[in-house]
Design an enzyme around this catalytic site. Structure first.
Site, mmCIF file in Angstrom:
data_model
loop_
_atom_site.group_PDB
_atom_site.id
_atom_site.type_symbol
_atom_site.label_atom_id
_atom_site.label_comp_id
_atom_site.label_asym_id
_atom_site.label_seq_id
_atom_site.Cartn_x
_atom_site.Cartn_y
_atom_site.Cartn_z
ATOM 1 N N PRO A 65 0.825 -2.505 22.789
ATOM 2 C CA PRO A 65 0.341 -3.582 22.257
ATOM 3 C C PRO A 65 1.647 -4.417 21.838
ATOM 4 O O PRO A 65 2.456 -4.096 21.297
ATOM 5 C CB PRO A 65 -0.362 -2.911 21.073
ATOM 6 C CG PRO A 65 -0.537 -1.449 21.271
ATOM 7 C CD PRO A 65 0.492 -1.140 22.471
ATOM 8 N N HIS A 66 1.451 -5.799 21.835
ATOM 9 C CA HIS A 66 2.602 -6.761 21.493
ATOM 10 C C HIS A 66 2.075 -8.189 21.407
ATOM 11 O O HIS A 66 0.894 -8.363 22.048
ATOM 12 C CB HIS A 66 3.831 -6.765 22.488
ATOM 13 C CG HIS A 66 3.331 -6.952 23.841
ATOM 14 N ND1 HIS A 66 2.602 -6.243 24.739
ATOM 15 C CD2 HIS A 66 3.794 -8.129 24.424
ATOM 16 C CE1 HIS A 66 2.446 -6.652 25.799
ATOM 17 N NE2 HIS A 66 3.065 -8.083 25.835
ATOM 18 N N ALA A 67 2.806 -9.074 20.861
ATOM 19 C CA ALA A 67 2.547 -10.306 20.721
ATOM 20 C C ALA A 67 3.803 -10.947 20.939
ATOM 21 O O ALA A 67 4.681 -10.551 20.673
ATOM 22 C CB ALA A 67 1.540 -10.563 19.259
#
Length: 152
Positions: A65-67
């Site tokens: 999970p990353h943005a």
């Protein structure tokens, strides 16, 4: 190195999640608590998955999970989370997800370096077995350091 980006506060073992959104929130909560990301960063990750599909599921049973940095990354960091029960993300090939490695990067270069370090670790056949056997965050940190030392 990955060990420079992770600390015991960012490790959760046998976390419980009812679905993929819950898994993302649970895995990233320690990063909010440690002032590595904002709440908005978590929302950006979830929005991205809704828009683009389960692109964060990078290999069998593993999500990253990353943005984008501007979505609320305050410090570069990586977490490690094992789920008590795997959850479906909608990745036909790689579901269900049992391991999450949330990432916060304040710039693109940190993101690439963190990914490179993590990929090396994920290619180690024994890593996941040893990660599942870990009982404490301290054991996880020691495992990461030992694997990095073996790669040098």
């Amino acid at each position: 190195m990955l060990s420079d980006l992770i600390d015991e506060r960012l490790v959760l073992l046998n976390a419980e999640a009812s679905n993929w959104e819950d898994a993302v929130r649970v895995s990233m909560r320690p990063m909010v608590d440690a002032n590595k990301i904002t709440e908005g960063y978590i929302d950006a990750v979830i929005s991205g998955i809704h828009e683009l599909g389960p692109y964060i599921v990078i290999t069998e049973h593993v999500a990253f999970p990353h943005a984008r940095p501007e979505c609320g990354a305050l410090q570069t960091a990586v977490g490690m989370v094992t789920l008590k029960e795997p959850v479906e993300f909608g990745s036909e090939i790689n579901d269900p997800v049992k391991f999450l490695f949330p990432l916060a990067a304040t710039d693109s270069n940190s993101h690439i370096d963190a990914l490179r370090s993590l990929v090396q670790l994920l290619n180690d056949e024994d890593f996941f077995t040893q990660l599942e056997q870990a009982q404490t965050p301290q054991e996880v940190i020691a495992l990461v350091k030992a694997k990095e030392a073996a790669m040098e």
